[in-house]
Design a protein around this motif. Sequence first.
Motif, PDB file in Angstrom:
ATOM      1  N   LEU A  10       0.807  -1.206   0.000  1.00  0.00           N
ATOM      2  CA  LEU A  10       0.000   0.000   0.000  1.00  0.00           C
ATOM      3  C   LEU A  10       0.843   1.259   0.000  1.00  0.00           C
ATOM      4  CD1 LEU A  10      -2.820  -1.005   2.499  1.00  0.00           C
ATOM      5  CD2 LEU A  10      -2.983  -0.775   0.038  1.00  0.00           C
ATOM      6  N   THR A  11       2.031   1.156   0.529  1.00  0.00           N
ATOM      7  CA  THR A  11       2.905   2.324   0.567  1.00  0.00           C
ATOM      8  C   THR A  11       3.252   2.781  -0.835  1.00  0.00           C
ATOM      9  OG1 THR A  11       3.821   1.631   2.667  1.00  0.00           O
ATOM     10  CG2 THR A  11       5.116   3.193   1.410  1.00  0.00           C
ATOM     11  N   HIS A  12       3.583   1.852  -1.714  1.00  0.00           N
ATOM     12  CA  HIS A  12       4.015   2.210  -3.058  1.00  0.00           C
ATOM     13  C   HIS A  12       2.854   2.485  -4.002  1.00  0.00           C
ATOM     14  CE1 HIS A  12       8.189   1.481  -2.112  1.00  0.00           C
ATOM     15  NE2 HIS A  12       7.808   0.365  -1.519  1.00  0.00           N
ATOM     16  N   THR A  13       1.755   1.749  -3.891  1.00  0.00           N
ATOM     17  CA  THR A  13       0.658   1.914  -4.834  1.00  0.00           C
ATOM     18  C   THR A  13      -0.321   2.997  -4.417  1.00  0.00           C
ATOM     19  OG1 THR A  13      -0.611   0.149  -3.783  1.00  0.00           O
ATOM     20  CG2 THR A  13       0.786  -0.456  -5.652  1.00  0.00           C
ATOM     21  N   LYS A  14      -0.588   3.110  -3.142  1.00  0.00           N
ATOM     22  CA  LYS A  14      -1.571   4.078  -2.666  1.00  0.00           C
ATOM     23  C   LYS A  14      -0.937   5.242  -1.913  1.00  0.00           C
ATOM     24  CE  LYS A  14      -5.262   1.804  -3.927  1.00  0.00           C
ATOM     25  NZ  LYS A  14      -6.152   2.278  -4.935  1.00  0.00           N
ATOM     26  N   GLY A  15       0.340   5.115  -1.552  1.00  0.00           N
ATOM     27  CA  GLY A  15       1.020   6.185  -0.842  1.00  0.00           C
ATOM     28  C   GLY A  15       0.617   6.297   0.613  1.00  0.00           C
ATOM     29  N   SER A  16      -0.069   5.291   1.123  1.00  0.00           N
ATOM     30  CA  SER A  16      -0.518   5.355   2.515  1.00  0.00           C
ATOM     31  C   SER A  16      -0.729   3.953   3.048  1.00  0.00           C
ATOM     32  CB  SER A  16      -1.838   6.121   2.608  1.00  0.00           C
ATOM     33  OG  SER A  16      -2.336   6.054   3.918  1.00  0.00           O
ATOM     34  N   GLN A  17      -0.459   3.810   4.312  1.00  0.00           N
ATOM     35  CA  GLN A  17      -0.754   2.554   4.977  1.00  0.00           C
ATOM     36  C   GLN A  17      -1.378   2.798   6.346  1.00  0.00           C
ATOM     37  OE1 GLN A  17       2.859   0.355   5.653  1.00  0.00           O
ATOM     38  NE2 GLN A  17       4.003   2.181   6.161  1.00  0.00           N
ATOM     39  N   GLY A  18      -1.675   4.054   6.653  1.00  0.00           N
ATOM     40  CA  GLY A  18      -2.176   4.438   7.968  1.00  0.00           C
ATOM     41  C   GLY A  18      -3.467   3.765   8.378  1.00  0.00           C
ATOM     42  N   ARG A  19      -4.437   3.714   7.490  1.00  0.00           N
ATOM     43  CA  ARG A  19      -5.727   3.107   7.844  1.00  0.00           C
ATOM     44  C   ARG A  19      -5.598   1.609   8.093  1.00  0.00           C
ATOM     45  NH1 ARG A  19      -9.801   6.351   3.849  1.00  0.00           N
ATOM     46  NH2 ARG A  19      -9.750   8.289   5.026  1.00  0.00           N
ATOM     47  N   SER A  54       0.384  -6.753  -1.205  1.00  0.00           N
ATOM     48  CA  SER A  54       0.532  -7.186  -2.596  1.00  0.00           C
ATOM     49  C   SER A  54       0.713  -8.706  -2.669  1.00  0.00           C
ATOM     50  CB  SER A  54       1.756  -6.511  -3.217  1.00  0.00           C
ATOM     51  OG  SER A  54       2.124  -7.176  -4.407  1.00  0.00           O
ATOM     52  N   PRO A  55      -0.175  -9.404  -3.381  1.00  0.00           N
ATOM     53  CA  PRO A  55      -0.010 -10.850  -3.530  1.00  0.00           C
ATOM     54  C   PRO A  55       1.344 -11.226  -4.139  1.00  0.00           C
ATOM     55  CG  PRO A  55      -2.196 -10.209  -4.214  1.00  0.00           C
ATOM     56  CD  PRO A  55      -1.420  -8.933  -4.001  1.00  0.00           C
ATOM     57  N   GLY A  56       1.832 -10.428  -5.099  1.00  0.00           N
ATOM     58  CA  GLY A  56       3.138 -10.705  -5.690  1.00  0.00           C
ATOM     59  C   GLY A  56       4.251 -10.606  -4.670  1.00  0.00           C
ATOM     60  N   CYS A  57       4.217  -9.573  -3.846  1.00  0.00           N
ATOM     61  CA  CYS A  57       5.231  -9.402  -2.801  1.00  0.00           C
ATOM     62  C   CYS A  57       5.159 -10.527  -1.774  1.00  0.00           C
ATOM     63  CB  CYS A  57       5.056  -8.050  -2.100  1.00  0.00           C
ATOM     64  SG  CYS A  57       5.372  -6.629  -3.169  1.00  0.00           S
ATOM     65  N   ILE A  58       3.947 -10.903  -1.419  1.00  0.00           N
ATOM     66  CA  ILE A  58       3.762 -11.979  -0.439  1.00  0.00           C
ATOM     67  C   ILE A  58       4.420 -13.257  -0.933  1.00  0.00           C
ATOM     68  CG2 ILE A  58       2.057 -13.490   0.656  1.00  0.00           C
ATOM     69  CD1 ILE A  58       0.163 -10.983   0.655  1.00  0.00           C
ATOM     70  N   GLU A  59       4.097 -13.656  -2.150  1.00  0.00           N
ATOM     71  CA  GLU A  59       4.663 -14.892  -2.693  1.00  0.00           C
ATOM     72  C   GLU A  59       6.174 -14.779  -2.881  1.00  0.00           C
ATOM     73  OE1 GLU A  59       3.179 -17.877  -2.896  1.00  0.00           O
ATOM     74  OE2 GLU A  59       1.560 -16.800  -1.908  1.00  0.00           O
ATOM     75  N   HIS A  60       6.629 -13.628  -3.294  1.00  0.00           N
ATOM     76  CA  HIS A  60       8.070 -13.414  -3.472  1.00  0.00           C
ATOM     77  C   HIS A  60       8.808 -13.554  -2.139  1.00  0.00           C
ATOM     78  CE1 HIS A  60      11.520 -12.011  -5.750  1.00  0.00           C
ATOM     79  NE2 HIS A  60      11.784 -11.152  -4.774  1.00  0.00           N
ATOM     80  N   HIS A 116      -1.291 -11.810   3.950  1.00  0.00           N
ATOM     81  CA  HIS A 116      -2.083 -10.697   3.435  1.00  0.00           C
ATOM     82  C   HIS A 116      -2.903 -10.157   4.616  1.00  0.00           C
ATOM     83  CE1 HIS A 116      -5.275  -8.587   1.278  1.00  0.00           C
ATOM     84  NE2 HIS A 116      -4.382  -8.475   0.305  1.00  0.00           N
ATOM     85  N   PRO A 117      -3.205  -8.864   4.635  1.00  0.00           N
ATOM     86  CA  PRO A 117      -4.000  -8.326   5.749  1.00  0.00           C
ATOM     87  C   PRO A 117      -5.308  -9.083   5.961  1.00  0.00           C
ATOM     88  CG  PRO A 117      -3.166  -6.531   4.403  1.00  0.00           C
ATOM     89  CD  PRO A 117      -2.800  -7.804   3.700  1.00  0.00           C
ATOM     90  N   ALA A 118      -5.967  -9.494   4.888  1.00  0.00           N
ATOM     91  CA  ALA A 118      -7.230 -10.233   5.026  1.00  0.00           C
ATOM     92  C   ALA A 118      -7.009 -11.567   5.743  1.00  0.00           C
ATOM     93  CB  ALA A 118      -7.866 -10.461   3.660  1.00  0.00           C
TER      94      ALA A 118
END
Length: 105
Positions: free
Chosen positions: A1-10, A70-76, A93-95
């Motif tokens: 979320l940091t790279h794609t949305k620019g936020s991870q606070g919520r 990110s599913p890609g990051c998780i698997e990586h 994953h957060p879920a």
Amino acid sequence: LTHTKGSQGRLRELLGRLPNVKLVELAESTICCGFGGSFSSVYPEEAGEWTQRKLDHIVNTGAPVAVAASPGCIEHMRGGLNDRRLKVVKIKHPAELIADRCGWL
């Protein structure tokens, strides 16, 4: 979320409200895990270095679970842990973490 949305606070706020969850700050938390779409395929050595750096930071927290959106990051990163034969931490994953802590899994 940091790279794609620019936020991870919520997300951090939500995860912090879960039962039996204590958030631990990750050193260099905004660095890439090395997956980066096609980056890991085009530059495997460099990607491996980024992955090891990220995993070192994760392991150094002592946390049993690390969360990535990110599913890609998780698997990586899971692959990197398997390569190192590290079973001290799981990447979720957060879920997955929410479902686990709420008793849905």
